[in-house]
Structures are given as C-alpha cells and as structure tokens.
Write a protein that holds these residues in place. Structure first.
Motif, PDB file in Angstrom:
ATOM      1  N   LEU A 177       0.745  -1.020   0.354  1.00 17.26           N
ATOM      2  CA  LEU A 177      -0.186  -0.320   0.116  1.00 17.26           C
ATOM      3  C   LEU A 177       0.792   1.250  -0.053  1.00 17.26           C
ATOM      4  CD1 LEU A 177      -2.645   1.114   0.289  1.00 17.26           C
ATOM      5  CD2 LEU A 177      -2.771   1.124   2.490  1.00 17.26           C
ATOM      6  N   ALA A 178       2.326   0.690   0.900  1.00 17.14           N
ATOM      7  CA  ALA A 178       2.783   2.663   0.622  1.00 17.14           C
ATOM      8  C   ALA A 178       3.050   2.693  -0.470  1.00 17.14           C
ATOM      9  CB  ALA A 178       3.985   2.251   1.763  1.00 17.14           C
ATOM     10  N   ALA A 179       3.781   1.899  -1.095  1.00 12.56           N
ATOM     11  CA  ALA A 179       4.754   1.633  -2.767  1.00 12.56           C
ATOM     12  C   ALA A 179       3.166   2.205  -4.175  1.00 12.56           C
ATOM     13  CB  ALA A 179       5.097   0.150  -3.008  1.00 12.56           C
ATOM     14  N   ILE A 180       2.111   2.008  -3.477  1.00 14.31           N
ATOM     15  CA  ILE A 180       1.441   2.096  -4.566  1.00 14.31           C
ATOM     16  C   ILE A 180       0.923   3.601  -4.338  1.00 14.31           C
ATOM     17  CG2 ILE A 180      -0.981   2.211  -4.851  1.00 14.31           C
ATOM     18  CD1 ILE A 180      -1.271  -0.916  -4.273  1.00 14.31           C
ATOM     19  N   LEU A 181       0.617   4.255  -2.327  1.00 15.80           N
ATOM     20  CA  LEU A 181       0.531   5.567  -2.769  1.00 15.80           C
ATOM     21  C   LEU A 181       1.226   6.672  -3.216  1.00 15.80           C
ATOM     22  CD1 LEU A 181      -0.804   4.701   1.251  1.00 15.80           C
ATOM     23  CD2 LEU A 181      -2.605   5.701  -1.323  1.00 15.80           C
TER      24      LEU A 181
END
Length: 508
Positions: free
Chosen positions: A292-296
């Motif tokens: 999720l952090a990479a996507i954000l």
C-alpha cells in the motif's frame, strides 16, 4: 437500473426455488442412503440404521424434509444460515465454510491468471491476425480447449510433480534439451515481436542466445536446488515494469511519464529495501502495508509529475508497484526454497492435498507460504489453462469485431497513435462481451472444479457435492447448490452493472 435489478433478482429467486425442488427430489432418489449399512456385518447394524434414519429424517415425507431445509436456508437472508447436518451428524455449515475456503483459493487464483493471460494473448492475436504468433496461440488454445480436464490434470501430476521431483535429484539439463527449449523460446519471441523478416530474425536470435545462456547457467549451477534471485533481479523487474506500463498507458514518447514511472519504481525499491530486515519473518499485514505504501507513493509521484497524462501515469505507477511487490515476494520464497525441500523430503511439488500433513516448518512464514503455493500450483495451472483457452478465443473474436468498426477507422484517420486506438477505443469496447464470460466462469468454477479437486485431493466444494451425492444425502448437495446458485446470480448482476459502466449507452 434499480427496477431492472429488482426484477432480475425476483426472477432469479423463482428460478432457484424451482431448481431447488427438482434437485432435492433427484438427490433423495439417486440411491439408497442406507445401502452401506445394510451390507454391514457390524453387530450393532440395526442401531446404526435407526440412528441414520433419525439423523436424515428418512421416515418423513420428501416435502417435509425439503421445507425443513428451505427454512434453514432462508435464514441466510438474516445472516444465520442453517443447512442442517449430514448423514454423519456433522454440521453442514462447518463443512461448507471449509470447502468454500479451499475452492475459493483455487478459483480466485486460476480466474485471475486466466483472465490476464487470456485477454493479453487474445488482444495480441487480434492485432497480429494471421501471423505466426496468431497461429501458435490458436493451436495452443484449441489444444487446451479440446483436452478433457481430467486428462490434463493427470498429465500435470505425472510430469509436473512426479517427474519433476525425480529430476530435482540431479537438476541438470542436457545440451540437446537446452537447444530445443532455446529454439522454442526464440520462435515464440520472434512471432511476438512481429514486423519484417530482419526484425523478427534479430529478435529470434537474441531470444535464442538469452535462453541458451540462461539454461546453461541454470543447469551448471544446479540452480533449482537452491535458487537465488536477489535485489538485482527485483530492480530489473521493477524498472522493466515501469517501462512496460508506461508504453501501454502513455507511450514511451512521453518522457515525463517515463521519468515519473522510473521515479516511482525507485521509491518502491527504497520502501521494500528499507524493510528488508523485517521481511525475513514478516506478517501479511506488514507485506500488504508495504504494498500500500508503494502504491500510494506511485500515485503521489504520478499526480505531481505526470503532467497532462497524470491519470495514466498514476495507473502505470500502481502496476509498477505491484510488479515490484511480486518480485520481492518471489525473491524471499526463493531464499527459503532449499529449506522447504529438506522439510518435505526433497520432493517439493505435491500431487494431492491442500497442505503437507504434520508440516514441520509451521513457525516460519515463508515456509508456510511455499507449502501453500506448491499445493496450489498444479490444480491452479489445470484450471487456468482450460479457462485461458476460451478467454483467448473470445477476446480475439471480440477485438477483431471492434477493430472493424467505423469509429476505429475514424480514430486512425485522425492520426491517433495505434497504441491510443487500441487501449482507449478498441480494448474497452471489446471487453463488454467478455464481462459476461468472466462472471459466468467465476460462478461456475466455484462449483465446477469437482473433477480437478478429486484428482488433486482437495476437500473443496466439489468434494462436498460428491460426498453428499455418494451418500444420497441432500443436505451437502443443497448447500452446494445454494452457494453456486447464489454465486451465479450475484456474478450475473455484477456483469450487468459492469456493462452499464463500460458502455454508457446501456445507462440511457
């Protein structure tokens, strides 16, 4: 739309009700539910017969038993389903939960893989109609489509598990086999690239040399005994994914989009590398949190630096982050592969079951992941390739029909790049009929993997249905019917809603 949904649900409910009556009658008349006990030599045979008669209510009329089941099933509307007990006195609800968990793991993965691969190859064959690539994919599709599922599953067990496990005792590849596989890879690569003879020959030669060197290295180092990928592999996958998705969503001529995607790739690598110490024994929460952090991060980079194509850049960055995550996941699985093979006795690819009995590596996260993955491998491949064949043909046919439409010729006459014509104008409209097929297949696979589950020893929905039918026990059969029937209704409703989203004309 609301009136249509209500009407559709009402009709579907009536159809399910009528079908449930027919299925119940057919099931209870499919044999003798006391047949095994009548042939028993047990001294308390009569007591066992009396107990089963009481448990299954065999002295009651069929309609009394049916309405008893219907009353319990109707409680599903308030979230309190009661499907009764089977002939052994076990609660069918508990059996259903376990069976659905097993089947959904198979169905979800196989459906996703089949859709992605089938749609991709279907679009590519439509774009390169009557090319060598088209003929090869068509041949493979028809081969999988015509091959009975049980034959394919048995072949997978023989060559994908038994023979492969035997080969792992000395994982070397003969030079003749190496050349053969390299040549096949080269033929596939040159057909995929297309173009004139010189371009295809160059692509084929490059692919041949790459495959030849890779196979020689794998054989000489016995890579399969202790596979290593490393962060170099992860970086290559991440960067290549960024370039690929930018080419699909924006075009490589958009340098700003390419720079944004590469920046997103770098941020994804930094995020996962910073947490590399914790990834040796992670939790699912940590893994999905990093994803999720990479996507954000990718979304923020795309929004800030994507320019006029920021929406497309954000999508490219999202998929780049997902590809990086998968590369990281594969890297850590490879790190623990040698340990896993030792735990399971040097035969890592199983032929039956959803997990290794009395598995000794249960405390190590990655060993559990590998154990689950290896047990999913063969049945997932079996279901995927059978569905892949139909998705490829349907997508190709739909894409060819759309590419012949007037608005596609208009888009080309305006000078739009071919990538824009395909991705923005043709692809979306070609997917309209595919949504129905996807929805129907997903519902069918939930209850339609009876043969595959039987061959690979999975205790899923297929096993639940078969056990009820063999015992002439309507309760498991009706629970199976309720789930699969409801899935069919829901997925068809989803398909109708997606129709309206994809094609605005339907909303009018």
């Amino acid at each position: 739309m609301f009136k249509f949904i209500i009407k559709r649900l009402g009709i579907s409910a009536l159809v399910m009700l009528a079908a449930s009556v027919i299925l119940f009658i057919l099931t209870i008349n499919a044999g003798d539910p006391l047949g095994d006990l009548r042939e028993s030599t047990s001294p308390n045979r009569q007591n066992l017969i009396d107990r089963r008669i009481a448990v299954m209510h065999l002295n009651d009329p069929w309609y009394t038993r049916y309405f008893a089941w219907l009353g319990g099933a109707s409680k599903c509307f308030v979230g309190a389903c009661d499907f009764g007990t089977n002939f052994r006195g076990q609660r069918v609800n508990d059996l259903l939960v376990d069976a659905m968990g097993s089947s959904l793991r198979l169905v979800f993965l196989s459906t996703i893989f089949a859709i992605v691969l089938g749609v991709f190859f279907g679009v590519m064959t439509a774009i390169r109609q009557y090319s060598g690539f088209d003929y090869v994919v068509t041949f493979i599709s028809f081969a999988f489509f015509s091959l009975p599922s049980f034959v394919f599953a048995v072949l997978l067990k023989e060559y994908g598990a038994i023979k492969f496990n035997d080969w792992l005792e000395d994982p070397t590849i003969s030079f003749a086999t190496t050349v053969l596989f390299a040549a096949i890879f080269a033929l596939f690569a040159q057909s995929l690239v297309g173009g004139d003879l010189r371009r295809r020959a160059g692509a084929g030669a490059g692919a041949f040399l790459f495959a030849l060197v890779a196979l020689v290295v794998i054989s000489s180092t016995k890579w399969f005994l202790s596979p290593q990928l490393g962060w170099g592999f992860i970086a290559v996958v991440s960067i290549a994914s960024a370039v690929l998705f930018v080419s699909l969503f924006c075009g490589l001529s958009n340098r700003r989009a390419l720079a944004s995607a590469l920046g997103s790739s770098a941020m994804s690598l930094v995020i996962f590398l910073a947490a590399s110490g914790s990834l040796w024994q992670p939790t699912w929460g940590l893994l999905f949190g990093l994803l999720l952090a990479a996507i954000l991060a990718g979304v923020v980079v795309g929004f800030a630096f994507g320019g006029y194509a920021k929406r497309s850049v954000m999508w490219a960055n999202v998929w780049t982050a997902c590809a990086t995550f998968l590369a990281v996941f594969a890297n850590y699985m490879a790190e623990y592969w040698a340990d896993y093979t030792k735990v399971v006795g040097d035969r890592p690819v199983p032929t039956v079951g959803a997990g290794t009995p009395n598995f000794e590596g249960g405390e190590i996260f990655w060993l559990n992941v590998i154990d689950t993955a290896t047990h999913l491998l063969l049945p997932t491949i079996s279901l995927t390739l059978i569905s892949f064949a139909s998705y490829t043909r349907y997508t190709r046919s739909s894409m060819l029909e759309v590419l012949g439409q007037d608005y596609i010729r208009t888009a080309r006459s305006k000078g739009l790049p071919e990538r824009t014509v395909i991705t923005r104008h043709a692809f979306r409209n070609a997917m309209i009929p595919i949504t129905t097929i996807v929805a129907t297949d997903f519902a069918n696979l939930i209850g339609g993997a009876v043969i595959t589950e039987s061959i690979f020893g999975w205790q899923g929905m297929g096993a639940l249905f078969r056990s009820g039918l063999d015992a002439v026990d309507p309760m498991p059969v009706m629970a199976f019917f309720t789930v699969t029937g409801t899935a069919a209704i829901v997925m068809n409703m989803v398909a109708d809603i997606l129709y309206a989203y994809i094609d605005p004309r339907i909303r009018r």
